[in-house]
Structure formats: C-alpha cells, structure tokens
Design a protein around this motif. Sequence first.
Motif, short mmCIF file in Angstrom:
data_model
loop_
_atom_site.label_atom_id
_atom_site.label_comp_id
_atom_site.label_asym_id
_atom_site.label_seq_id
_atom_site.Cartn_x
_atom_site.Cartn_y
_atom_site.Cartn_z
N LEU A 179 0.69 -1.62 -0.25
CA LEU A 179 0.24 -0.10 0.07
C LEU A 179 0.82 1.43 -0.31
O LEU A 179 2.07 1.57 0.60
CB LEU A 179 -0.94 0.02 1.49
N ILE A 180 0.21 2.16 -0.53
CA ILE A 180 1.03 3.66 -0.54
C ILE A 180 0.10 4.73 -0.55
O ILE A 180 -1.10 4.32 -0.29
CB ILE A 180 1.87 3.72 -2.06
N SER A 181 0.38 5.61 0.06
CA SER A 181 -0.38 6.98 0.35
C SER A 181 -0.04 7.77 -0.49
O SER A 181 -0.06 9.62 0.06
CB SER A 181 -0.09 7.02 2.17
N THR A 182 0.80 7.97 -1.65
CA THR A 182 0.96 9.23 -2.66
C THR A 182 0.38 9.12 -3.69
O THR A 182 0.42 7.24 -4.04
CB THR A 182 2.17 9.79 -2.17
N HIS A 183 0.26 9.72 -4.79
CA HIS A 183 0.45 9.69 -6.39
C HIS A 183 0.85 10.86 -6.99
O HIS A 183 0.42 11.67 -6.48
CB HIS A 183 -1.64 9.67 -6.14
N SER A 184 0.43 10.52 -8.30
CA SER A 184 0.63 11.96 -8.90
C SER A 184 -0.21 12.24 -9.72
O SER A 184 -1.53 12.06 -8.98
CB SER A 184 1.38 11.30 -10.02
N LYS A 185 0.27 13.70 -9.49
CA LYS A 185 -0.68 15.14 -9.56
C LYS A 185 -2.01 14.91 -10.44
O LYS A 185 -3.26 14.58 -9.70
CB LYS A 185 -0.07 16.67 -9.27
N PHE A 186 -1.77 14.99 -11.20
CA PHE A 186 -2.58 15.48 -13.04
C PHE A 186 -3.01 13.64 -13.05
O PHE A 186 -2.93 12.98 -13.31
CB PHE A 186 -1.93 15.61 -14.02
N ILE A 187 -5.12 13.93 -12.71
CA ILE A 187 -5.38 12.68 -12.70
C ILE A 187 -6.37 12.61 -13.95
O ILE A 187 -7.05 13.50 -14.59
CB ILE A 187 -6.45 12.91 -10.67
N ILE A 188 -6.00 12.07 -14.63
CA ILE A 188 -6.54 11.88 -16.18
C ILE A 188 -7.67 11.31 -16.15
O ILE A 188 -8.82 11.93 -16.77
CB ILE A 188 -5.04 11.93 -17.31
N SER A 189 -7.86 9.87 -15.87
CA SER A 189 -9.04 9.37 -15.82
C SER A 189 -9.74 8.36 -14.63
O SER A 189 -8.28 7.88 -13.51
CB SER A 189 -9.13 8.28 -17.28
N PHE A 190 -10.37 7.57 -14.37
CA PHE A 190 -11.42 6.34 -13.68
C PHE A 190 -11.14 4.78 -14.75
O PHE A 190 -11.17 5.64 -16.00
CB PHE A 190 -11.72 7.03 -12.69
N ALA A 191 -10.93 4.14 -13.37
CA ALA A 191 -11.28 2.67 -14.88
C ALA A 191 -12.12 1.94 -14.12
O ALA A 191 -11.95 2.38 -12.02
CB ALA A 191 -10.14 2.40 -15.07
N GLU A 192 -12.89 0.84 -13.99
CA GLU A 192 -13.00 -0.04 -13.12
C GLU A 192 -13.06 -1.20 -13.77
O GLU A 192 -12.70 -1.61 -15.61
CB GLU A 192 -14.98 0.16 -13.39
N ASP A 193 -11.99 -2.08 -13.21
CA ASP A 193 -12.11 -3.66 -13.96
C ASP A 193 -12.91 -4.99 -13.84
O ASP A 193 -14.38 -4.62 -13.36
CB ASP A 193 -10.63 -4.26 -13.30
N GLU A 194 -12.23 -5.55 -14.64
CA GLU A 194 -13.98 -6.88 -14.88
C GLU A 194 -14.67 -7.06 -13.53
O GLU A 194 -15.41 -7.82 -12.91
CB GLU A 194 -13.30 -8.20 -15.91
N ALA A 195 -13.42 -6.94 -12.24
CA ALA A 195 -14.29 -7.68 -11.06
C ALA A 195 -15.60 -6.26 -10.01
O ALA A 195 -15.95 -6.63 -9.16
CB ALA A 195 -13.49 -8.19 -9.97
N GLY A 196 -14.96 -5.21 -10.76
CA GLY A 196 -15.65 -3.62 -10.53
C GLY A 196 -14.70 -3.55 -9.15
O GLY A 196 -15.69 -2.21 -8.87
N GLU A 197 -13.68 -3.52 -9.40
CA GLU A 197 -12.41 -2.71 -8.30
C GLU A 197 -12.07 -1.62 -9.07
O GLU A 197 -12.36 -1.57 -10.55
CB GLU A 197 -11.41 -3.58 -8.48
N LEU A 198 -12.41 -0.87 -8.17
CA LEU A 198 -11.65 1.03 -8.81
C LEU A 198 -10.41 1.33 -9.18
O LEU A 198 -9.51 1.21 -7.96
CB LEU A 198 -12.97 1.43 -7.61
N TYR A 199 -10.26 2.13 -9.58
CA TYR A 199 -8.66 2.70 -10.10
C TYR A 199 -8.73 3.84 -11.09
O TYR A 199 -9.76 4.71 -11.38
CB TYR A 199 -8.09 1.04 -11.31
N PHE A 200 -8.07 5.24 -11.13
CA PHE A 200 -7.36 5.94 -11.62
C PHE A 200 -6.12 6.21 -11.88
O PHE A 200 -4.91 5.01 -11.47
CB PHE A 200 -7.62 6.98 -10.56
#
Length: 529
Positions: A363-384
């Motif tokens: 697990l991490i608690s940082t991310h790159s700043k510019f949020i381009i898109s969101f996504a959902e995998d086939e199981a329904g889990e969420l990403y960006f």
Amino acid sequence: MVAQDPQGCLQLCLSEVANGLRNPVSMVHAGDGTHRFFVAEQVGVVWVYLPDGSRLEQPFLDLKNIVLTTPWIGDERGFLGLAFHPKFRHNRKFYIYYSCLDKKKVEKIRISEMKVSRADPNKADLKSERVILEIEEPASNHNGGQLPFGLDGYMYIFTGDGGQAGDPFGLFGNAQNKSSLLGKVLRIDVNRAGSDGKRYRVPSDNPFVSEPGAHPAIYAYGIRNMWRCAVDRGDPVTRQGRGRIFCGDVGQNRFEEVDLIVKGGNYGWRAKEGFACYDKKLCHNASLDGVLPIYAYGHAVGKSVTGGYVYRGCESPNLNGLYIFGDFMSGRLMALQEDRKNKKWKKQDLCLGSTTSCAFPGLISTHSKFIISFAEDEAGELYFLATSYPSAYAPHGSIYKFVDPSRRAPPGKCKYKPVPVRTKSKRIPFRPLAKTVLDLLKEQSEKAARKSSSATLASGPAQGLSEKGSSKKLASPTSSKNTLRGPGTKKKARVGPHVRQGKRRKSLKSHSGRMRPSAEQRRAGRSLP
C-alpha cells in the motif's frame, strides 16, 4: 463506514499497478472473463495487462501514425476513447475514438469499429477498421472522448462543444444547436446499418428523431466537454442504480460539475455553468429548461473535473454506492454519497490514509498529481490513472487501485478464476516505482537508528578529537528531506528538444478546457486563455 480523519475526510489507501505510461487516458476491460485490462495512451498506443500484473511487450493497438496529438502540455487531441462491444466474446469487436487529420488536413474526431485478430487475442486487426462517424472540429480543444455502451446495448458518444472559450459558434453555440453533433451525448446502434448508407442506425426512441432540424442521433445536449463518463453496474444485491450514466463536465471559468445523463436532457451550456448563469441572455430565456448537476464545485477546489465511477466491487464493501471522482488540475480526490430520501448527493473529500492506516504490504499513500481518468476492472474494483507531467509523450503516467484499509472483504470471498488467454508476446513483470508506506517507515526507522548510533559515538571519550567528522555525519540524517512525496513531485519529463519546458509548465496555470492549452496554441489562436 469508511474511516474518517478529524476533518471528516474519508481515508483510503492505494496500490500501484502500472507505471511508465504516456498520458494514460483510458483503462477498460473486455468483459470476456479473462480479467485483462487494456490501457490506452494519448499518443495512440493500447497495452494489454494480465491478471498477474504483467504487461505484454507488444501493444494491442498502435495508431501513432494516424492519431493527432503533440507534446504540448494542454493538447487535448489524441487517442481519447476505447470500448469493447457487449458481445465481444462472440464478435471480437471494439470501438475507438481519436483525433485525426483528413486528406484535406481538416481536424476531425473519428469513431471507428475494429476487430481483434483471429491469430492473436491480444492483437487488434489493423486492417479491420471501419469508420462509423467523423465530426469536424473547429478548434483543437474540447474534444470529448468517451463511447461506453449502455445497458440497452446502444453506444453513447460524448462530444465536446468544438473548443475555444464560451462556445462562440453561431447564435447560441454548438451545445444548444440540435443540428450540430458537438456538445452532445449521441446514442447510436452499431449493430445495424442505417437506411441512408450510414454504418449505424439511430434508435427509434431517441428523443429528437421527429424534431425538424435536429440530428436524430442526439440523446442529450447542452454540454461543454464531458470528460469521463461511466455506467453504474448497480448495487450487487438490490441492483439499485443499475444503468445510470454519470459524467464529469469540465467548466469554463468558475464551476466544474457532475451530471446524471437523462434522455432528452439539456445540460445548460453555454447558458449555464454549474448552477450559475454564464450567458445571461440565454440563461434568462424562459424556454430553457435545463437539467441541473447533481454536484458542482468552484475553482478554489479544482479547475478541471475528471468523472469517475460508482464503486460496486467486492474487496472494499464500505465503498459500495460511493461515486468517486477527481480533479485533473488540483489532483484532489472526491466522493459523492446519495441520499435517496431527498434525492440529493453529499460531497465528501477523500484523503490518502495516514502511515498507520496504510502500513500494510503493497500500500502507498501518494500519487502523481494530474488525474486523467478513472477505471473499473472486470471484477468491479476501482482505479484511477494519473501522471506527474501531462504531456502526451512523457512516460510518467501511473495507474493506482483504491483500497479501503478500514474494512476488507472476508478472505476468499472475492476470488475469481480468469479465463485463460493465449499470449504470443513476451510478458514484462510489473516493477513498482512508488515507495510503499512500509518501505518509508523502514527507511525512517533506519535513519533514526543511524542518528542514535552517531550520537552515542559522538558522546564517547574521543568526542573532542572527532568533533568535525561527527558533526558532518550527523548533518545528513537531520537535514534530509521527508521521503513521503506529495502528488506531482516526481521528476519532470523531457518532451523533446524542440519544446521549451518552461513555457509548458507555465501554461498549466491557464484553464479553459480539460488539459490547459499551451502558449503556442494561444498564440496560434486555437484556444482562448
């Protein structure tokens, strides 16, 4: 409930699942049981990622030679959308949305159908492209870019208003003009050809099929530049919310908004921006009966909304029903919670959890700043999908998966068995770049131990003889910078010798579209500041 910090911010963690991507604009799955996901870069290359986290060495699709984009920060043109047919398993069809130049060098949006190669399920058949629709673009920005399938089996296409600022085209702008395909939600049937030679059919129940002068493919109108839309899977048990389409619509100067798409809806642009008037003459027109956003926020929060998804996965049950989205410019993550009684949506900020809550493997608690898109995998889990330097050619894009540390599903509940898929290309194992919270805690502990050891040596009998050396050794750990980097602090990318990076960075401060136009674009008159 999701754990909250003292300010009421929902605390989540992330895991890094991909990196080294050039402005990743879309991540989709094929719905074929393989649990692969396909990641599209703005330059026109699509990669295949397998359930074990590896990426195939050969791309699924490479249209770099056709797709129109540049290294400029703020260039919104490029490969913008990807969707697989609901019956992909049987017909091998998928659809793409990209910017291009026609034979007369006119900029257009092109929507095409393609098929996957029979010889390799991880390769597109380049010869199979059939152009379904082309729309001329009067300016280089506000290109829209998504084409999901609704539960009705029809394709929904989200176009921008044509670009520049304030939708200056014609008396009322493109978005309010129902004879124009710009600034619209289009709804077409790609399974049948039209009687007029078109490679799609207009559904007979589209709202404006009988209105004189209106294009029959229009499903909703009055939108500025909807950037990222998603179809809600619905509650896993009750099916509540199933089929709703959520979109983030990028604002002009003051407000960003999130909309629910309804048949025949007028979303107000350019008369309105968010809940407020933009064009006062149009806004006070009694005949304008617009659909209001479910949520809007001002530019103190962020300056370019990135639409997300309603979480319907298995691994983080407390997130179920939350619409999670973000802002491209500010890098802020947010959520909307529906109150079904009064039919309103309450906004809550999402915070990346503390070192305590995210101190678990991976697990991490940082991310790159510019949020381009969101996504959902086939199981329904969420990403960006995000990047630290938003140029279409800079390989600093990453994909992150949301993890709720406060409650996980019971062990074994969320297991699935992917359908095996033949791979002819070499698999490249995933190598994370982001440091996990455990790694950072270990580094801090080791530094503290070294500091303590140095202090003990310095206080010994030989302190006077080694005073200068000891002070130098002690200076390093006490003056070292915090290794927990915030969003957007990665090393800046080089984008080619002909691009002056100073001007690229400066151009991020202006805002009239999804990705802000560059100084060169403004000088060329493509976009207003």
